[in-house]
Design a protein around this motif. Structure first.
Motif, mmCIF file in Angstrom:
data_model
loop_
_atom_site.group_PDB
_atom_site.id
_atom_site.type_symbol
_atom_site.label_atom_id
_atom_site.label_comp_id
_atom_site.label_asym_id
_atom_site.label_seq_id
_atom_site.Cartn_x
_atom_site.Cartn_y
_atom_site.Cartn_z
ATOM 1 N N UNK B 188 0.965 -1.057 0.303
ATOM 2 C CA UNK B 188 -0.064 -0.164 0.177
ATOM 3 C C UNK B 188 1.116 1.433 -0.244
ATOM 4 N N UNK B 190 3.695 4.262 -1.474
ATOM 5 C CA UNK B 190 4.580 5.006 -1.885
ATOM 6 C C UNK B 190 5.335 4.476 -1.442
ATOM 7 N N UNK B 207 2.603 6.549 2.768
ATOM 8 C CA UNK B 207 1.360 6.039 2.668
ATOM 9 C C UNK B 207 0.879 7.438 2.112
ATOM 10 N N UNK B 208 1.114 8.005 2.016
ATOM 11 C CA UNK B 208 0.693 9.126 1.387
ATOM 12 C C UNK B 208 1.861 10.593 0.989
ATOM 13 N N UNK B 209 1.871 11.097 0.320
ATOM 14 C CA UNK B 209 2.861 11.659 -0.622
ATOM 15 C C UNK B 209 3.919 11.939 0.609
ATOM 16 N N UNK B 212 3.139 14.785 2.303
ATOM 17 C CA UNK B 212 2.484 15.264 4.017
ATOM 18 C C UNK B 212 2.470 14.135 4.784
ATOM 19 N N UNK B 235 -0.912 5.028 9.753
ATOM 20 C CA UNK B 235 -1.504 6.222 8.867
ATOM 21 C C UNK B 235 -3.056 5.508 8.710
ATOM 22 N N UNK B 236 -3.553 4.222 9.032
ATOM 23 C CA UNK B 236 -4.727 3.553 9.369
ATOM 24 C C UNK B 236 -5.538 4.167 9.972
ATOM 25 N N UNK B 237 -5.015 4.032 10.668
ATOM 26 C CA UNK B 237 -5.956 3.750 11.873
ATOM 27 C C UNK B 237 -5.987 5.223 12.752
ATOM 28 N N UNK B 238 -4.992 6.529 12.631
ATOM 29 C CA UNK B 238 -4.735 7.735 13.510
ATOM 30 C C UNK B 238 -4.424 8.077 12.273
ATOM 31 N N UNK B 239 -4.226 8.313 11.177
ATOM 32 C CA UNK B 239 -3.384 9.656 9.991
ATOM 33 C C UNK B 239 -2.058 10.633 11.003
ATOM 34 N N UNK B 241 1.292 10.225 9.692
ATOM 35 C CA UNK B 241 1.768 9.525 8.508
ATOM 36 C C UNK B 241 3.429 10.284 8.522
#
Lengths: 383, 336
Positions: B188, B190, B207-209, B212, B235-239, B241
């Motif tokens: 999942x 990048x 997991x995000x650009x 970020x 990333x999935x559970x708490x944002x 990153x």
């Protein structure tokens, strides 16, 4: 169902090779009987069935099995073995698209999934470079017409043309405070509230409708539906300053909203967009910038110079000639000695007594006075 | 394919493609095929160049040094990294010094491979990550296997150089699948590779650009795998990153991929399984605080295992080694 695992006998072996099965596949074995021989790098082991059962071999003779992993499953009867085999076959038959659909769901963060549910957004329609985040969902909501479906924004009140018609920004608790002040202020009426959280759309605050997101501000101004804007958000100076700049760029004026019980002394010079709650005192010849939110019982003594986008808690008090910079946040009951300067973007904790100046972008912490809460003594046992 | 099989295939190809390659080590020939089966089957590929040796690490590496100076490319297996201490004299006083002592007339390109690391209950002398004692030896390159670097590409580029190399392979990685970046992604995440000229690449994952992300996590080997899992959970559970930087070459360190990430996130945590203090992480913290002084949001953090022996009891071992929950807590704090 009971799994039969390869025992872990020596630290050097990660895998074992099945050398021979003593019991044919899908036939009965008695507890205690030898089931299978496995060979690790150090030893040949005989694995026994711990219980009676139907054997389902998972690894053929000559195959490899990781140490600690099951080499066979034992079932109470033939029927449960057949059921197991059928459900395993079904799993293998699940079409690819369905599995990918599941994968899409797992590409979004938990917060994004919750937000998408709230906004009625289909995650499959959201694109993101990495995982789908709340920001991506909200961006998709902004551009998707279906997003507004759960709560249609209302329309603004016509307002009284003889009064200043105000558009409030922020539908949170700050809006209730401003609505209270306006209810007693004859020259001003609120015609609507803007909030970027669609959860508020279609609701109202003290009879003032929440009519949509910030993109509405320019539209309402162009339609001459309002005369000025007031930012009611007291919790974020960043948001206050952002909306002030947004209105400034569009040429939309801000309006002061001042409680009737506030005292404004002589010689005070004030900009626009200030929210001044009850029992605030602005002392002689204070200079006040734009877009500040002063909570109840603030007292700014004479000759203070206050910047813009400041937000204060209730009960703050300054002495004379205090300077407070832009975007400063004061907690509640902050006391400031004379001639002190608090630099822009600083934050002051509740209950602080400021005795020397604070440079810009600093936090003022203070000793925490702990309140100990204990249960009351049992009145019966006291005397 | 599992990393152990990838390594096995890579060594097999090197034996076939390059007649200078010689594999040496204790019990590496069939039928045993090495303690972790990395060399299984290879003694039938090139029986004369896959040599099972006596149990004497100093002698094995000394012989490899002689072969290397005679034009061979010996690749030595030390059965457990804990036994690298027995090779230390050969590495520190001989292999890394010969080129200079013989005035550049010889090279001594010995590659020493060794399984390291704990979490298996192997006890105090079979669980360590002792590579920290080899970091900073002048002339030695230390490389760490990871699930994100193709071992064949790594070994091939090491054979193109003349440096002596220590290659540590965390033993829990052997059973993990090799997942290199494909189409800009690893699972999942990048993912992309970055490297300075002549250096092995670092793999960067987010997991995000990357712009970020609010923390840079630098880790190698098995710690990198666990850090990637933790970052995905955060990333999935708490944002929360973070960007993960996984170098292959841990010493000398190519700091440019770390610096580039740190400029974006302004916060850094280095994670390693070795013992705390005088370590890889503390070296990174020192160098990055010089480079990024004034731009950092918070002090650089280093997460390492306790300064202790590694107990045999699995429960007690967990109290000593860096765990997934330690990582989660410290990465979250560093992202704040």
């Amino acid at each position: 169902m009971t799994p039969v695992s390869v025992p872990w006998t020596d630290v050097n072996s990660e895998v074992a090779v099945v050398s021979a099965w003593h019991v044919p596949d899908r036939s009965m074995v008695r507890g205690g009987e030898a089931l299978v021989d496995v060979e690790t790098s150090k030893a040949l082991l005989e694995v026994e069935a711990e219980v009676d059962g139907f054997v389902l071999q998972l690894v053929p003779a000559g195959g490899e099995v990781s140490v600690g992993e099951p080499v066979a499953l034992l079932f109470d009867d033939e029927a449960s073995m057949v059921a197991h085999l059928e459900s395993r076959a079904k799993e293998a038959d699940v079409p690819r698209e369905t599995r990918e659909g599941v994968a899409d769901e797992s590409r979004a963060t938990a917060k994004a999934r919750a937000r998408a549910h709230e906004l009625g957004i289909d995650l499959a329609s959201v694109t993101a470079a990495g995982l789908i985040t709340v920001r991506d969902v909200e961006a998709a909501a902004g551009s998707s017409p279906s997003a507004t479906a759960p709560s249609e924004p209302g329309s603004p009140l016509p307002g009284d043309a003889a009064t200043q018609r105000l558009l409030l920004i922020g539908a949170g608790l700050g809006a209730t405070q401003v609505a209270d002040i306006l209810a007693e202020t004859p020259g001003q009426t609120a015609i609507g509230i803007i909030d970027d959280d669609p959860a508020f759309w279609g609701r109202d605050v003290r009879g003032i409708p929440v009519i949509g997101g910030s993109e509405q501000i320019a539209t309402l101004w162009e339609r001459s539906a309002m005369d000025a804007v007031v930012v009611t958000i007291s919790t974020s100076v960043t948001a206050r300053s952002r909306f002030r700049e947004l209105c400034g760029a569009a040429g939309i004026p801000l309006a002061n909203v001042i409680d009737l019980r506030a005292k404004v002394a002589s010689g005070v010079r004030m900009g626009l967009g200030n929210v001044i709650c009850a029992f605030v005192q602005l002392g002689t010849e204070c200079q006040i910038g734009d877009n500040n939110f002063f909570s109840a019982y603030n007292s700014f003594e004479h000759h203070n110079v206050l910047g813009s986008d400041i937000s204060t808690g209730p009960g703050c008090m300054t002495s004379g000639e205090v300077h407070i910079g832009d975007r400063v946040r004061l907690g509640m009951a902050v006391m400031v000695e004379p001639k002190i300067t608090i630099g822009a973007d600083s934050v002051v904790a509740s209950g602080s007594v400021i005795v020397r100046s604070v440079p810009p972008s600093h936090a003022v912490k203070t000793k925490v006075i702990t309140t100990v809460v204990v249960p009351m003594r049992d009145p019966g046992s006291g005397s | 394919m599992m990393l152990v099989k990838e390594l096995n295939a890579a060594l097999g190809r090197l034996l076939t493609d390059d007649p200078r390659v010689v594999l040496m080590g204790e019990d590496i020939a069939d039928p045993y095929g090495g303690a972790f089966k990395v060399t299984r089957g290879l003694s039938s590929v090139a029986p004369e160049r896959v040599l099972t040796t006596p149990v004497s690490e100093g002698a094995i590496v000394g012989m490899a040094a002689g072969l290397a100076m005679s034009g061979y490319r010996p690749i030595v297996e030390i059965m457990f990294a804990d036994f690298l201490s027995l090779t230390f004299d050969q590495v520190m006083n001989h292999i890394t010094k010969y080129p200079a002592m013989y005035d550049g007339k010889v090279t001594c390109p010995v590659i020493i491979r060794s399984p390291s690391g704990g979490h298996r209950g192997y006890g105090p002398t079979h669980s360590q990550s002792p590579e920290k004692h080899f970091l900073g030896l002048p002339g030695l390159t230390v490389v760490a296997a990871s699930p994100y670097h193709d071992p064949h590409a790594t070994l091939r580029s090491l054979l193109l150089r003349d440096d002596p190399v220590l290659l540590v392979e965390h033993k829990l990685l052997y059973a993990e699948a090799l997942t290199t970046a494909v189409g800009g992604r690893i699972g999942a995440a990048l993912a992309r590779e970055e490297s300075s000229a002549g250096r092995l690449p670092s793999v960067l994952m987010s997991w995000v650009p990357p712009e970020d992300c609010s923390v840079t996590v630098v880790a190698y080997g098995y710690s990198a795998l666990i850090a990637a899992r933790v970052l995905e959970q955060l990333a999935m559970e708490e944002e929360v990153f973070g960007e993960l930087v996984v170098p292959a070459e841990i010493a000398p360190l190519d700091t440019s991929p770390i610096s580039a990430s740190l400029r974006r996130t302004r916060s850094l945590i280095a994670i390693e399984e070795g013992t705390e203090g005088w370590s890889w992480g503390s070296e990174i913290a020192q160098r990055m605080s010089v480079e990024a002084f004034g731009q950092l949001r918070r002090p650089i953090d280093v997460l390492a295992s306790a300064s202790s022996i590694i107990p045999s009891s699995r429960e007690r071992e967990r109290e000593v080694l860096v765990t997934q929950s330690d990582m989660r807590q410290r990465i979250r704090a560093a992202a704040g």
